[in-house]
Enzyme design. Structure first.
Site, PDB file in Angstrom:
ATOM      1  N   LYS A 277      52.474  50.577  50.005  1.00  0.00           N
ATOM      2  CA  LYS A 277      52.276  51.014  48.620  1.00  0.00           C
ATOM      3  C   LYS A 277      50.934  51.721  48.550  1.00  0.00           C
ATOM      4  O   LYS A 277      49.899  51.127  48.832  1.00  0.00           O
ATOM      5  CB  LYS A 277      52.278  49.831  47.649  1.00  0.00           C
ATOM      6  CG  LYS A 277      51.935  50.233  46.207  1.00  0.00           C
ATOM      7  CD  LYS A 277      51.460  49.056  45.390  1.00  0.00           C
ATOM      8  CE  LYS A 277      50.998  49.473  44.011  1.00  0.00           C
ATOM      9  NZ  LYS A 277      49.799  50.361  44.029  1.00  0.00           N
TER      10      LYS A 277
ATOM     11  N   GLY B 106      40.666  47.887  48.325  1.00  0.00           N
ATOM     12  CA  GLY B 106      40.466  48.346  46.957  1.00  0.00           C
ATOM     13  C   GLY B 106      39.292  47.643  46.305  1.00  0.00           C
ATOM     14  O   GLY B 106      38.359  47.190  46.977  1.00  0.00           O
ATOM     15  N   SER B 107      39.372  47.503  45.012  1.00  0.00           N
ATOM     16  CA  SER B 107      38.271  46.931  44.241  1.00  0.00           C
ATOM     17  C   SER B 107      38.221  45.413  44.362  1.00  0.00           C
ATOM     18  O   SER B 107      39.203  44.766  44.752  1.00  0.00           O
ATOM     19  CB  SER B 107      38.419  47.302  42.770  1.00  0.00           C
ATOM     20  OG  SER B 107      39.545  46.637  42.206  1.00  0.00           O
TER      21      SER B 107
ATOM     22  N   GLU C 101      38.058  43.359  41.843  1.00  0.00           N
ATOM     23  CA  GLU C 101      38.997  42.805  40.869  1.00  0.00           C
ATOM     24  C   GLU C 101      40.426  42.911  41.381  1.00  0.00           C
ATOM     25  O   GLU C 101      41.246  42.022  41.153  1.00  0.00           O
ATOM     26  CB  GLU C 101      38.863  43.531  39.520  1.00  0.00           C
ATOM     27  CG  GLU C 101      39.610  42.845  38.385  1.00  0.00           C
ATOM     28  CD  GLU C 101      39.343  41.337  38.286  1.00  0.00           C
ATOM     29  OE1 GLU C 101      40.327  40.567  38.182  1.00  0.00           O
ATOM     30  OE2 GLU C 101      38.164  40.941  38.332  1.00  0.00           O
TER      31      GLU C 101
ATOM     32  N   GLY D 203      41.256  42.687  44.499  1.00  0.00           N
ATOM     33  CA  GLY D 203      41.368  41.606  45.475  1.00  0.00           C
ATOM     34  C   GLY D 203      41.597  40.264  44.804  1.00  0.00           C
ATOM     35  O   GLY D 203      42.377  39.430  45.291  1.00  0.00           O
TER      36      GLY D 203
ATOM     37  N   GLU E  21      39.771  44.111  51.985  1.00  0.00           N
ATOM     38  CA  GLU E  21      38.543  44.897  52.092  1.00  0.00           C
ATOM     39  C   GLU E  21      38.248  45.446  50.705  1.00  0.00           C
ATOM     40  O   GLU E  21      38.984  46.285  50.186  1.00  0.00           O
ATOM     41  CB  GLU E  21      38.670  46.053  53.086  1.00  0.00           C
ATOM     42  CG  GLU E  21      37.330  46.753  53.286  1.00  0.00           C
ATOM     43  CD  GLU E  21      37.432  48.158  53.829  1.00  0.00           C
ATOM     44  OE1 GLU E  21      36.631  49.016  53.396  1.00  0.00           O
ATOM     45  OE2 GLU E  21      38.319  48.406  54.659  1.00  0.00           O
TER      46      GLU E  21
ATOM     47  N   CYS F  85      34.136  53.575  51.582  1.00  0.00           N
ATOM     48  CA  CYS F  85      33.997  52.116  51.575  1.00  0.00           C
ATOM     49  C   CYS F  85      32.651  51.704  52.169  1.00  0.00           C
ATOM     50  O   CYS F  85      32.008  50.783  51.671  1.00  0.00           O
ATOM     51  CB  CYS F  85      35.128  51.473  52.372  1.00  0.00           C
ATOM     52  SG  CYS F  85      36.788  51.841  51.753  1.00  0.00           S
TER      53      CYS F  85
ATOM     54  N   GLU G 264      28.480  48.506  42.764  1.00  0.00           N
ATOM     55  CA  GLU G 264      29.031  49.613  43.537  1.00  0.00           C
ATOM     56  C   GLU G 264      29.054  50.883  42.694  1.00  0.00           C
ATOM     57  O   GLU G 264      29.521  50.889  41.560  1.00  0.00           O
ATOM     58  CB  GLU G 264      30.450  49.272  44.003  1.00  0.00           C
ATOM     59  CG  GLU G 264      31.031  50.309  44.945  1.00  0.00           C
ATOM     60  CD  GLU G 264      32.334  49.847  45.584  1.00  0.00           C
ATOM     61  OE1 GLU G 264      32.558  50.149  46.768  1.00  0.00           O
ATOM     62  OE2 GLU G 264      33.128  49.189  44.893  1.00  0.00           O
TER      63      GLU G 264
END
Length: 461
Positions: free
Chosen positions: A155, A207-208, A210, A212, A229, A263, A362
């Site tokens: 996805k 991803g972010s 949140e 995760g 990650e 990243c 970030e």
């Protein structure tokens, strides 16, 4: 029917849209993947490895289309030719170590016993990939997962809606069976519902923070393995014996390449007081040479950020820091293409400190803060003053010093005299809110398989 759209940062148009799968339709995709997995795992390892390499080679043949699509979807200038260098390096490396990484660990092979630990594929691996390096981040898991005998459901982020289709197209045309590697378009709710239902044997998410947390909440009680990650605020530290020119060139590139959307991009830099003024002056000159503009223009070296809302976050962080005493050194008038939307000029801030969100949260844009330090101890305390930990970049001629400091830095990877690079021979991993688990290297194969022990007694007497 819900539609998922990619809004191009180039001109704000709807570049692509696809219908989101319903829960039942998505579950059917997973069922086909599960049915295909055992036959795929029974194929000889070398056959699986070669099919994956053929899939990677087929994607290389599609470069003209892929590079243009990347520019339209997430804004990377066509000047850079896509992500093929890293994509190929990672694919080839994991192929070269697959046999050793997946080989049984033999404890005993005697007349009386065979005792060994084998690596067995998890089953169905779900890869949720990000938009910033959509091919390289995806292949980190796709290649070793398939080589190890898993089937993969991919996805991709809505911002890079077409990437999953291109990857599956390339691998299918190369001979990977259709149900072994599938692409899906899902909304967040269906994604969470599938994970909560225990649909997958392993989930890898990039991803972010949140995002995760959402993955962990969805997987709670399902006993599904997770690789995460997440965010980063990677530091650089320039010591008094550093190669100044090399440090400026690498750290500024690490802070601004891909419009800072990396990243492991450099987001904060600590420079020894003896080199501080020279480093700052050279850094401002370095970033001022960018040509901001349409990524489809071959002369453009800095494209738009992937979405205007991402650029808005960067502008807000900069404005907040300036209001608290920071000084912006890059003249935005040098970049007439900065439109207040997705097109954002690079920026360097000084007179910053850790009371500012710009130095803590970030940023994920082409902006970096630089602070003066007097000692290793001060730099170490500042580098560790973060909720994130993906990489740290140390600049010195003293390997022992870098190693000593590196052991004290709360991070997943320590670089000396380089930055913003993923070495496929080393484990890509993070600490704190950057996530857990690890990809690539032998450890990456271990995370995409499970140990199975065999205790075979040959005699009964």
């Amino acid at each position: 029917m819900a539609m998922i759209q990619c809004i191009s940062p180039v001109d704000g148009s709807v570049y692509a849209e696809r219908a989101a799968l319903s829960f039942d339709a998505a579950r059917d995709v997973v069922a086909r993947a599960r049915k295909a997995q055992k036959a795929w795992a029974k194929r000889p390892l070398e056959e699986r490895v070669q099919l994956v390499l053929k899939g990677a080679a087929r994607l290389n043949e599609m470069s003209d289309v892929v590079v243009q699509e990347l520019a339209w979807q997430m804004g990377r200038p066509v000047k850079y030719g896509g992500e093929y260098k890293g994509f190929n390096e990672r694919s080839n490396y994991v192929a070269s170590i697959a046999a050793d990484a997946l080989a049984p660990l033999v404890v005993e092979e005697s007349e009386r016993f065979e005792r060994r630990i084998e690596r067995q594929a998890h089953g169905v691996v779900f890869v949720v990939a990000p938009w910033n390096y959509p091919y390289m981040t995806a292949i980190n898991t796709i290649a070793p997962a398939l080589m190890a005998g898993n089937t993969v459901v991919l996805k991709h982020a809505s911002q890079t809606l077409l990437v999953g289709e291109r990857l599956v197209q390339a691998f299918t045309e190369a001979g990977v069976p259709e149900d072994v590697f599938q692409n899906v378009f899902l909304d967040h709710e269906t994604t969470s519902a599938l994970i909560a239902a225990g649909s997958f044997n392993f989930v890898n998410f990039t991803g972010s923070v949140e995002g995760g947390r959402s993955m962990e909440r969805a997987a709670a009680g399902a006993f599904t393995g997770l690789g995460l990650e997440l965010g980063g605020k990677d530091p650089g530290y320039v010591m008094e014996d550093a190669d100044l020119e090399a440090a400026v060139d690498t750290l500024m590139d690490g802070a601004t390449y891909n419009s800072g959307q990396c990243c492991c991009g450099i987001e904060r830099i600590y420079v020894h007081e003896s080199l501080y003024d020279a480093f700052v002056e050279k850094s401002v000159a370095w970033v001022s040479n960018y040509k901001l503009g349409n990524p489809l223009d071959p002369d453009t070296s800095l494209g738009p950020m992937a979405h205007k809302r991402f650029a808005k976050v960067v502008r807000e962080q900069i404005a907040d820091a300036v209001s608290k005493g920071a000084k912006a050194l890059v003249d935005p008038k040098l970049f007439l293409q900065d439109d207040g939307g997705a097109y954002l000029a690079p920026q360097i801030l000084v007179d910053v400190d850790h009371s500012m969100a710009f130095m803590r949260e970030e940023t994920f844009g082409p902006a970096v803060g630089i602070m003066k330090v007097k000692s290793d101890e001060e730099a170490l305390a500042l580098m560790n003053d973060s909720q994130y930990g993906l990489t740290a970049s140390l600049w010195t001629k003293d390997v022992e010093r870098a190693g000593r400091l590196g052991r004290e830095i709360e991070t997943g990877t320590v670089f000396m005299n380089r930055a913003d690079y993923l070495d496929p021979a080393l484990c890509w991993t993070g600490v704190k809110e950057t996530g857990r688990g690890g990809s690539l290297s032998i450890i990456g194969f271990q995370n995409l398989t499970r140990p199975k022990s065999f205790h075979l007694k040959k005699v009964t007497a």
